[in-house]
Design a protein around this motif. Structure first.
Motif, PDB file in Angstrom:
ATOM      1  N   ASP A   1       0.820  -1.212   0.000  1.00 17.72           N
ATOM      2  CA  ASP A   1       0.000   0.000   0.000  1.00 17.72           C
ATOM      3  C   ASP A   1       0.850   1.257   0.000  1.00 17.72           C
TER       4      ASP A   1
ATOM      5  N   GLU B   1      -3.514  -4.503  -2.709  1.00 17.75           N
ATOM      6  CA  GLU B   1      -2.728  -3.770  -1.721  1.00 17.75           C
ATOM      7  C   GLU B   1      -2.482  -2.328  -2.169  1.00 17.75           C
TER       8      GLU B   1
ATOM      9  N   GLY C   1      -6.249  -0.601  -3.198  1.00 15.27           N
ATOM     10  CA  GLY C   1      -7.281  -0.623  -2.171  1.00 15.27           C
ATOM     11  C   GLY C   1      -8.507  -1.357  -2.647  1.00 15.27           C
TER      12      GLY C   1
END
Length: 303
Positions: free
Chosen positions: A172, A297, A300
């Motif tokens: 992320d 990741e 989202g």
């Protein structure tokens, strides 16, 4: 009980670099992080501040310290490698340079390319090129890494390995914006520019390359080694995975003969053979198995 290793990490405080540092700390290693001071390293590390392009600055910061392993995440030029080789000769038993698949920019092989396709010992080194100019360095990224490897390879006694990293996906905290580029175009129905002859490439997950560098730090092989998950990916497959996270998303491609194309679309093959690392004992994953997770990741679940 084994003595804790002394490990120096040069640069690399974000993305897979910070994951590598976390693995080293979890293993009980004593980790020193050296950078220009622009960002603090993770807690539990020793922080040294130096300009790695300045030999005196680097030497002063290191003092009399010696290391079991040096992992150099930010060696981009032969000048930097030249300084590093002088400073770390006799100061470490192992020097791991993070290199790149881009060293193969001139080897457009029909099959997966092996390490021997670029023998660093035969690469011409030109220290007088304008390596400190950002625009030049960006335009000659692969060549800078090739020549950096060549400087290290020129001394047979220098205990180096160059990890040639495939294109990295996942996390992320992916700061590159490359998957976001695709998501924005798929969301807006904007054509994605790709070469007329769009070639596939090998990739590696952000957690897997952190695992690989941690593993490589503890091994004793030398020379170049390819780090890539099993399996090639096309731009279409990558975009299909992105489109799965965009409501009613569908990738529309526009082939271009010349000019700028989207990231992860290539006019030449960037597929790496990972058999050397596999023989040495590293268990790679399969790209198609981790790709959906990597996209989730980065983009989202709501995208």
């Amino acid at each position: 009980m084994e003595k804790a290793r002394e490990v120096l990490v040069i640069g690399g405080n974000r993305y897979f670099g910070k994951r590598l540092i976390a693995r080293l700390l979890a293993a009980g290693d004593r980790v020193t992080v050296l950078n220009r001071g622009s960002s603090p390293p993770p807690p539990g590390t020793v922080h040294l501040v130096a300009d790695r392009d300045d030999e005196k600055s680097l030497t002063d910061a290191l003092g009399s310290r010696v290391f079991d392993v040096v992992v150099d995440q930010v060696c981009y030029t032969p000048r930097q490698a030249d300084v590093a080789r002088r400073i770390f000769t006799g100061r470490t038993r192992r020097y791991v340079m993070t290199s790149t698949v881009e060293v193969y920019e001139y080897e457009d092989a029909p099959a997966l390319v092996r390490e021997g396709a670029v023998d660093a010992r035969t690469v011409h080194v030109d220290l007088d090129l304008p390596w400190t100019e950002p625009e030049f360095l960006t335009a000659h990224y692969g060549e800078g890494k090739r020549q950096a490897e060549a400087v290290l390879a020129a001394d047979p006694a220098f205990p180096y390995t160059a990890v040639r990293v495939a294109h990295v996906l996942g996390g992320d905290d992916d700061f590159t914006g490359r998957l976001d580029h695709y998501a924005e175009r798929i969301r807006g129905g904007t054509p994605i520019s790709v070469p007329t002859d769009n070639r596939p490439a090998t990739y590696i997950h952000v957690e897997e390359i952190a695992d690989f560098l941690f593993w490589a730090a503890g091994e004793d092989f030398t020379g170049p080694v390819n780090a890539a998950s099993h399996g090639l990916l096309t731009t279409q497959e990558l975009c299909d995975a992105v489109a799965a996270h965009v409501p009613d998303g569908k990738a529309v491609f526009q082939a271009v003969e010349v000019g700028e194309v989207s990231p992860f679309s290539f006019r030449r093959s960037y597929g790496m053979d990972n058999s050397r690392a596999a023989r040495l004992g590293f268990p790679f994953g399969r790209t198609r198995q981790w790709l959906p997770r990597a996209v989730a990741e980065t983009l989202g679940k709501g995208d």
